[in-house]
Design a protein around this motif. Sequence first.
Motif, PDB file in Angstrom:
ATOM      1  N   GLU A  43       0.831  -0.865  -0.099  1.00  0.00           N
ATOM      2  CA  GLU A  43       0.267  -0.209  -0.627  1.00  0.00           C
ATOM      3  C   GLU A  43       0.751   0.968  -0.085  1.00  0.00           C
ATOM      4  OE1 GLU A  43      -3.619   1.861   2.291  1.00  0.00           O
ATOM      5  OE2 GLU A  43      -3.021  -0.713   2.793  1.00  0.00           O
ATOM      6  N   MET A  44       0.513   2.831  -1.023  1.00  0.00           N
ATOM      7  CA  MET A  44       1.565   3.661  -0.919  1.00  0.00           C
ATOM      8  C   MET A  44       0.896   4.945  -0.374  1.00  0.00           C
ATOM      9  SD  MET A  44       3.588   2.515  -4.332  1.00  0.00           S
ATOM     10  CE  MET A  44       2.586   2.582  -5.347  1.00  0.00           C
ATOM     11  N   ALA A  45       1.380   5.440  -0.154  1.00  0.00           N
ATOM     12  CA  ALA A  45       1.307   7.513   0.817  1.00  0.00           C
ATOM     13  C   ALA A  45       2.508   8.002   0.545  1.00  0.00           C
ATOM     14  CB  ALA A  45       1.311   6.718   2.589  1.00  0.00           C
ATOM     15  N   GLN A  46       2.754   9.263   1.178  1.00  0.00           N
ATOM     16  CA  GLN A  46       3.731   9.329   0.330  1.00  0.00           C
ATOM     17  C   GLN A  46       5.192   8.910   0.798  1.00  0.00           C
ATOM     18  OE1 GLN A  46       3.951  13.622   1.888  1.00  0.00           O
ATOM     19  NE2 GLN A  46       1.816  13.914   1.313  1.00  0.00           N
ATOM     20  N   ALA A  47       5.955   9.714  -0.092  1.00  0.00           N
ATOM     21  CA  ALA A  47       7.516   9.095   0.238  1.00  0.00           C
ATOM     22  C   ALA A  47       8.939  10.405   0.496  1.00  0.00           C
ATOM     23  CB  ALA A  47       8.122   9.231  -1.439  1.00  0.00           C
ATOM     24  N   ALA A  48       9.859  10.205   1.164  1.00  0.00           N
ATOM     25  CA  ALA A  48      10.522  11.080   1.502  1.00  0.00           C
ATOM     26  C   ALA A  48      10.753  12.157   0.943  1.00  0.00           C
ATOM     27  CB  ALA A  48      12.260  10.606   1.420  1.00  0.00           C
ATOM     28  N   PHE A  49      10.556  12.299  -0.484  1.00  0.00           N
ATOM     29  CA  PHE A  49       9.702  14.239  -0.970  1.00  0.00           C
ATOM     30  C   PHE A  49       9.089  14.132  -1.086  1.00  0.00           C
ATOM     31  CE2 PHE A  49      14.889  13.842  -0.239  1.00  0.00           C
ATOM     32  CZ  PHE A  49      15.325  14.263   0.221  1.00  0.00           C
ATOM     33  N   GLY A  50       7.243  13.329  -0.654  1.00  0.00           N
ATOM     34  CA  GLY A  50       6.195  13.724  -1.589  1.00  0.00           C
ATOM     35  C   GLY A  50       5.552  12.786  -2.734  1.00  0.00           C
ATOM     36  N   THR A  51       4.992  12.932  -2.761  1.00  0.00           N
ATOM     37  CA  THR A  51       4.173  11.688  -3.593  1.00  0.00           C
ATOM     38  C   THR A  51       5.207  11.785  -4.360  1.00  0.00           C
ATOM     39  OG1 THR A  51       2.202  13.015  -3.317  1.00  0.00           O
ATOM     40  CG2 THR A  51       2.327  11.389  -4.098  1.00  0.00           C
ATOM     41  N   PRO A  52       5.248  10.810  -5.200  1.00  0.00           N
ATOM     42  CA  PRO A  52       6.444   9.529  -6.138  1.00  0.00           C
ATOM     43  C   PRO A  52       5.233  10.509  -7.708  1.00  0.00           C
ATOM     44  CG  PRO A  52       6.200   8.370  -5.134  1.00  0.00           C
ATOM     45  CD  PRO A  52       5.837   9.126  -3.705  1.00  0.00           C
ATOM     46  N   PRO A  53       6.905  11.186  -8.549  1.00  0.00           N
ATOM     47  CA  PRO A  53       5.596  11.006  -9.966  1.00  0.00           C
ATOM     48  C   PRO A  53       5.307   9.177 -10.343  1.00  0.00           C
ATOM     49  CG  PRO A  53       8.255  10.545 -10.064  1.00  0.00           C
ATOM     50  CD  PRO A  53       7.726  10.751  -8.811  1.00  0.00           C
ATOM     51  N   PRO A  54       4.095   8.944 -11.357  1.00  0.00           N
ATOM     52  CA  PRO A  54       3.750   7.980 -11.158  1.00  0.00           C
ATOM     53  C   PRO A  54       4.774   6.926 -12.196  1.00  0.00           C
ATOM     54  CG  PRO A  54       2.935   9.492 -12.202  1.00  0.00           C
ATOM     55  CD  PRO A  54       3.687  10.300 -11.514  1.00  0.00           C
TER      56      PRO A  54
END
Length: 367
Positions: A277-288
């Motif tokens: 399941e995915m949420a934000q990454a280290a620098f916000g929402t990663p590109p698709p």
Amino acid sequence: MSARLEINLRKIHHNAHILVQRLSVHGISVTGITKATLGSPAIAEVFQSAGVTMLGDSRIENIEKMKEANVSAPMSLIRSPMLSQINRIVEFADTSFNTELEIIKALSCAAKLVGRTHGIVLMVELGDLREGIMPCDVEAMVRSVIKLPNIEFKGIGANLACRNGVIPDDKNMAELSTLANSIDNTFGITMSIVSGGNSSNLEWVFRGSTTKGKESAARAGATKGTGRINNLRLGEAILLGRNPLDREPIKDLYTDGFNLVGEVIEFKFKPSKPWGEMAQAAFGTPPPIRNQGDIQQVLLAIGEQDTDTDGLTPSSGYEMLGASSDHIILNAKENSITIGDEISFGMNYSALLRSMTSPFVNKVMEE
Ligand SMILES: *Cc1c(COP(=O)(O)O)cnc(C)c1O
């Protein structure tokens, strides 16, 4: 060796020399801007030997560093002085760019105390809405400045294309020239500097000398006047050989004077699509993510703490997949890789700035 920035001094010299020559045809001198190099004395020397007549930096710390390394060119502080740094500025910079009378008065006091003369260039607002005195207020400012002890009024300048991307053109450059003429007439002087702007002014001077063609236009442009403009302040064009307005290469200049090199610390055959399941990454929402099936994934020991990873272009054959504070992730495609290999990247201005200022990146000068 850890992450390193390879700096080719010969290519930087070439770029500076060509631009100095091309501008001298138009009666325009070059102030070499060192801020993206953290005030590197070696690069300052290269600028000078290529014919740059002055050096400029936005940070007094960088100017101090160059002066302490015995760089002999006159130094301009190109960001308005901070009141809290006035004494250092008077000591190390010959000239500063200013827009506030309060600050110029403080420079005058400090200069008087140590028996120096400090040069002043007044920056004029021409529409980009960063620093600058509104054109209608410049005359009153000059009137006040020329009365101040230990201050030498050197001229006026403008800066465009930095905050809002306003393009230097015939209209705003003519406004600066007209202002220079009217101030000279009013005060019976001939100001020595009319500094038209930064690297983004080159196209206005050359009218299309980038590799996009338009060479006949460039030739025609050579006869068209540049008015009173007799100086440009060049950083990016010299260092990276590109026109900041569209980032196209400038004709005959090197765009690869700087290369960032990182070391491979993991190389594995992995799926290209994350799972869970995915949420934000280290620098916000990663590109698709584009699902490419299984790929040869490379992990490099450089990341956002070392550079602006968005400003990197990997050497051919590699695809940039992502980055975090300390890693860059690439698709190696057909390349064969072993752990410890090095991969190099071309850089834009933002990547260069961040790498020069990162203590984790070794700077390696090459002749
Ligand atoms: C940074 C800067 C420059 C140099 O800009 P480049 O686009 O790198 O040529 C010139 N003038 C001022 C005031 C600056 O801050």
